[in-house]
Design an enzyme around this catalytic site. Sequence first.
Site, short mmCIF file in Angstrom:
data_model
loop_
_atom_site.label_atom_id
_atom_site.label_comp_id
_atom_site.label_asym_id
_atom_site.label_seq_id
_atom_site.Cartn_x
_atom_site.Cartn_y
_atom_site.Cartn_z
CG HIS A 1 -11.35 32.86 23.96
ND1 HIS A 1 -11.20 33.34 25.24
CD2 HIS A 1 -10.89 33.83 23.15
CE1 HIS A 1 -10.69 34.56 25.20
NE2 HIS A 1 -10.47 34.87 23.94
CG HIS B 1 -11.16 39.22 19.52
ND1 HIS B 1 -10.04 39.24 20.32
CD2 HIS B 1 -10.76 39.66 18.29
CE1 HIS B 1 -9.01 39.68 19.62
NE2 HIS B 1 -9.42 39.94 18.39
#
Length: 175
Positions: free
Chosen positions: A150, A111
């Site tokens: 993440h 992303h």
Amino acid sequence: MRSIEPIAKFDLAFSLFCLRHKFSHPVSRLSKLVSHTGDGHLYALFGLLAFLFDGVAGRSFLAVGLFAFVIELPIYWLAKNHFRRRRPQELSDLVTSFITPSDRYSLPSGHTAAAFLMATISSYFYPDLQVFVFVWAAMIASSRILLGVHFLTDVLIGMLLGIGSAQLAIVIVGS
């Protein structure tokens, strides 16, 4: 492997700092919305709108964007499958993940890579949008940490991958 141990410890401590507070659930709701803007559908829309309504510049924007993703996606896939870095919630029971990620490994953040790729290309072709698109990309990167999927280094490496892929595509395809 020991040489990256301090980085891994810092990453985990940073994730815990971001996720272990009384505001983490309300922040996760906003982060889900921000993260969703980086799922890819807006990139296709931006490219299509530029192509349809901005003449030569729009066609160049689309061509550079497509080529940048041709560069970025294989590198992203190879890195994910080479490093096989487990996601934060897999490494510590103290980390809460607020979404289910679309793939197994965390390094790099796809992303983030895509958001910074688009921000770099958008700011090249539409310089008046530079501040907006880079703030948006940074928000997407932050959302990935705040959602617990993440680590900080995942998004930093994703950022470098996205910017580097975009710059290479700009040089090769040009305007």
